[in-house]
Design an enzyme around this catalytic site. Structure first.
Site, mmCIF file in Angstrom:
data_model
loop_
_atom_site.group_PDB
_atom_site.id
_atom_site.type_symbol
_atom_site.label_atom_id
_atom_site.label_comp_id
_atom_site.label_asym_id
_atom_site.label_seq_id
_atom_site.Cartn_x
_atom_site.Cartn_y
_atom_site.Cartn_z
ATOM 1 N N LYS A 87 -2.916 0.665 15.193
ATOM 2 C CA LYS A 87 -2.945 1.544 14.021
ATOM 3 C C LYS A 87 -3.629 2.861 14.358
ATOM 4 O O LYS A 87 -4.479 2.937 15.240
ATOM 5 C CB LYS A 87 -3.661 0.862 12.858
ATOM 6 C CG LYS A 87 -5.115 0.488 13.140
ATOM 7 C CD LYS A 87 -5.685 -0.313 11.977
ATOM 8 C CE LYS A 87 -7.112 -0.775 12.276
ATOM 9 N NZ LYS A 87 -7.674 -1.603 11.203
ATOM 10 N N ARG B 245 -1.114 6.255 9.724
ATOM 11 C CA ARG B 245 -1.146 5.778 8.343
ATOM 12 C C ARG B 245 -1.406 6.905 7.345
ATOM 13 O O ARG B 245 -1.428 8.076 7.708
ATOM 14 C CB ARG B 245 -2.182 4.671 8.231
ATOM 15 C CG ARG B 245 -1.858 3.486 9.149
ATOM 16 C CD ARG B 245 -2.744 2.304 8.891
ATOM 17 N NE ARG B 245 -2.375 1.152 9.699
ATOM 18 C CZ ARG B 245 -2.944 -0.042 9.592
ATOM 19 N NH1 ARG B 245 -3.917 -0.230 8.710
ATOM 20 N NH2 ARG B 245 -2.556 -1.051 10.363
ATOM 21 N N CYS C 298 -15.015 -9.103 6.561
ATOM 22 C CA CYS C 298 -14.776 -9.383 7.982
ATOM 23 C C CYS C 298 -15.128 -8.115 8.758
ATOM 24 O O CYS C 298 -15.447 -7.092 8.162
ATOM 25 C CB CYS C 298 -13.317 -9.802 8.210
ATOM 26 S SG CYS C 298 -12.146 -8.418 8.284
ATOM 27 N N LYS D 76 -5.255 6.504 12.382
ATOM 28 C CA LYS D 76 -5.671 7.068 11.102
ATOM 29 C C LYS D 76 -6.071 8.529 11.257
ATOM 30 O O LYS D 76 -6.760 8.890 12.203
ATOM 31 C CB LYS D 76 -6.839 6.254 10.521
ATOM 32 C CG LYS D 76 -6.476 4.796 10.256
ATOM 33 C CD LYS D 76 -7.671 4.013 9.749
ATOM 34 C CE LYS D 76 -7.294 2.559 9.469
ATOM 35 N NZ LYS D 76 -8.457 1.776 8.970
ATOM 36 N N CYS E 239 -12.496 -2.228 6.741
ATOM 37 C CA CYS E 239 -11.852 -1.612 5.569
ATOM 38 C C CYS E 239 -12.853 -1.039 4.573
ATOM 39 O O CYS E 239 -12.589 -0.028 3.936
ATOM 40 C CB CYS E 239 -10.949 -2.631 4.881
ATOM 41 S SG CYS E 239 -9.570 -3.199 5.904
ATOM 42 N N CYS F 181 -14.627 -3.956 0.391
ATOM 43 C CA CYS F 181 -13.206 -4.195 0.628
ATOM 44 C C CYS F 181 -12.734 -5.295 -0.327
ATOM 45 O O CYS F 181 -13.512 -5.872 -1.072
ATOM 46 C CB CYS F 181 -12.966 -4.590 2.076
ATOM 47 S SG CYS F 181 -13.675 -6.198 2.518
ATOM 48 N N CYS G 233 -7.053 -11.485 0.879
ATOM 49 C CA CYS G 233 -6.978 -11.033 2.266
ATOM 50 C C CYS G 233 -7.041 -12.229 3.223
ATOM 51 O O CYS G 233 -8.006 -13.002 3.189
ATOM 52 C CB CYS G 233 -8.114 -10.069 2.583
ATOM 53 S SG CYS G 233 -8.101 -9.519 4.314
ATOM 54 N N ARG H 190 0.867 -1.185 0.000
ATOM 55 C CA ARG H 190 0.000 0.000 0.000
ATOM 56 C C ARG H 190 0.899 1.230 0.000
ATOM 57 O O ARG H 190 1.726 1.408 0.900
ATOM 58 C CB ARG H 190 -0.901 -0.015 1.227
ATOM 59 C CG ARG H 190 -1.877 1.142 1.310
ATOM 60 C CD ARG H 190 -2.684 1.053 2.602
ATOM 61 N NE ARG H 190 -3.443 -0.183 2.690
ATOM 62 C CZ ARG H 190 -3.562 -0.901 3.800
ATOM 63 N NH1 ARG H 190 -2.941 -0.541 4.912
ATOM 64 N NH2 ARG H 190 -4.280 -2.000 3.797
#
Length: 564
Positions: free
Chosen positions: A206, A144, A471, A208, A475, A426, A432, A74
């Site tokens: 993470k 990110r 899931c 964002k 995303c 996603c 994935c 990414r």
């Protein structure tokens, strides 16, 4: 928190020598196509996830072969802006060195490569670096890729907001030279290293960040830990409203996890932007949960320590106090497709890219078309947070040529419905590793069914914000949709209803673990009621709440799972 109780990820980061691990040694190991031990996780901060093609996993196992290990990369593109000359380099690598040959536009306003084998990874990083692109900190326990509203109309305001997105991104990057040394053969300096912002073990989870320009909430700010909402006076940016603690991921069966909207902290003038960004990150660094990763995001820290405690600590660290929130309002979050003219007189063309997947399809050579446009385009490309692409800054005299190329290659199709443009998924299967159900590959079929229901009930002039994720990790941002499907198992999803068009309300679970056929039957019935009973201009999400079909989520930390 006792050292013995820390999650194993904390040990791995602490022992990684500032994210180096033994990645270089792994690159030399040709006995496996994957990364071993801690390196499997460490490569994420370098912008990569190890994956394999799950469609052929069993076949390879039967042949006594390991899974077809490869990486997804990414890129880091603050604000989603990429130059045509950069695009040509990105396109060439995908064509020559990716198993799938595609470029995938993401909900994080950047692009991904899928299917890059170990032997090509270093070449990939060096190829991107040659054109000024890297993948530093696009995954892992760091800040990110910073999003910024794609606004081709108010060009001057957007440019100011974009510059702040770039500054925030650069300021919060890891300071380690690991990326430079491993992938770009950078010189190894014999000097002590430190991470003054992220810390020696980086963030608990993470993180964002967005820069948002009202009235367009195209970045879905409530999906993010830190948000700067642009406040303008007379067309000039004067400061930001700061919102903290949004996030959509959860874990099936664990009621201690839930989606959460971001909380308003207050207004700041532009001069305090970087200080506040750093203060929020370091507060989360020090207060975040390093024992249970499922409760390590900023949203859970706010709930555990209290919003006012967290906010006061941010003010203390930044050396300022937040002002009162300035008025702002969101009226939309979708992309504006087709041509629009900016206040600078330039033309901007937004293209619908279904699922963000850029590839040459039979009769629709999308990848070739964008390559041909990039060869002549004088402006830039802007990847949107809705997986679409803007050809921005087109001189009026070049507009016809760009449009002709776009139409010839299937990049413009007048028949695409508003419902299809309002749907998103996603990646999920087959690449994935977290996917429990299909997403990208089934979205076109599901949308076709929804289009049929809208036609059946005489409501084709309207549409529903519809999103599917394989899931519960968030995303595809299903937890900000009017209708959100969250994968549970092959062909089975949790059905969530009741988000709104502006992206400011979280939907509640309506039916759990039901088949896609059951979901479509439910939606057929509900769309029929919406058509017959709605108020003028009432969106589907607002209707199902007003009609008592589902109760609104008021405070997700306390009522998301409530039986109402």
């Amino acid at each position: 928190m006792s050292e013995l109780k820390l999650s194993d990820n904390e040990r791995a980061k602490r022992e990684s020598n500032f994210l180096r691990g033994t990645i270089e040694q792994d690159l030399q190991d040709d006995l496996t196509g994957g990364f071993t031990g801690d390196n499997y996780h460490l490569i994420r901060v370098h912008g990569m996830y190890q994956q394999d093609d799950r469609d052929i996993r069993n076949e390879r196992t039967a042949q006594k072969l390991e899974p077809l290990h490869n990486v997804m990369l990414r890129a880091r593109l603050p604000g989603g802006i990429i130059k045509p000359e950069q695009w040509l380099v990105v396109d060439k690598f995908a064509e020559e060195s990716s198993i799938y040959g595609s470029i995938r536009l993401t909900t994080r306003q950047t692009f991904q490569y899928h299917g890059v084998l170990k032997r090509d990874i270093k070449h990939m990083h060096q190829t991107l670096n040659s054109t000024g692109i890297d993948s530093i900190a696009t995954a892992g326990d760091v800040n990110r890729n910073v999003l910024c509203t794609s606004n081709p109309v108010e060009s001057h305001l957007h440019q100011e907001a974009y510059e702040w997105a770039k500054q925030i991104s650069e300021h919060l990057l890891p300071k380690t030279r690991a990326y430079l040394e491993i992938w770009l053969d950078g010189e190894r300096l014999n000097t002590p290293e430190e991470e003054p912002i992220l810390g020696a073990t980086y963030l608990p989870r993470k993180f964002k960040t967005t820069v948002v320009v009202p009235p367009h909430n195209d970045v879905d700010l409530h999906a993010n830990d830190l948000n700067f909402v642009a406040i303008a006076e007379n067309g000039k940016l004067v400061g930001f409203n700061v919102l903290v603690g949004g996030g959509l991921a959860m874990t099936h069966g664990d009621t201690a996890t839930y989606p959460r909207k971001a909380t308003e902290f207050g207004f700041i003038p532009l001069s305090h932007t970087i200080a506040i960004a750093e203060a929020v990150v370091t507060t989360q660094r020090d207060m975040g949960n390093r024992v249970d990763r499922k409760n390590a995001k900023t949203k859970y820290t706010l709930e555990r320590v209290g919003v006012e405690v967290f906010k006061a600590e941010v003010e203390k660290r930044a050396g300022i106090e937040f002002g009162a929130i300035r008025p702002y309002k969101f009226t939309s979050r979708g992309d504006r497709f087709g041509w629009v003219e900016g206040i600078d007189g330039k033309q901007h063309l937004t293209l619908f890219i279904e699922n963000g997947r850029i590839l040459d399809y039979p009769g629709k050579p999308l990848k070739t078309g964008l390559r041909e446009i990039a060869k002549i385009h004088q402006g830039d490309f802007r990847i949107t947070a809705n997986q679409n692409l803007i050809i921005a800054g087109v001189p009026t005299e070049q507009k016809a040529q760009i449009e002709q190329l776009a139409r010839e290659h299937g990049l413009i199709e007048d028949s695409v419905s508003e419902q299809r443009k309002s749907s998103m998924a996603c990646v999920a299967l087959p690449t994935c590793p977290l996917a429990m159900a299909e997403s990208e590959r089934v979205l076109p079929e599901y949308v076709t069914e929804l289009e049929g229901y809208l036609a059946k009930h005489n409501i084709t002039d309207d549409n529903i914000i519809f999103r599917v994720t394989g899931c519960p990790n968030g995303c595809g941002r299903a937890m900000l949709a009017e209708v959100g499907l969250v994968g549970k198992a092959p062909g089975r999803y949790n059905l969530h209803l009741g988000g709104n068009r502006e992206g400011t309300r979280i939907p509640r679970m309506y039916k759990e673990n039901i088949t896609d056929r059951q979901i479509m039957e439910e939606l057929d019935t509900l769309i029929g009621r919406w058509s017959a009973e709605r108020n003028s201009g009432e969106g589907f999400g607002d209707f199902v709440i007003r009609a008592g079909i589902i109760a609104p989520v008021i405070d997700s930390a306390r009522d998301f799972y409530a039986a109402v």
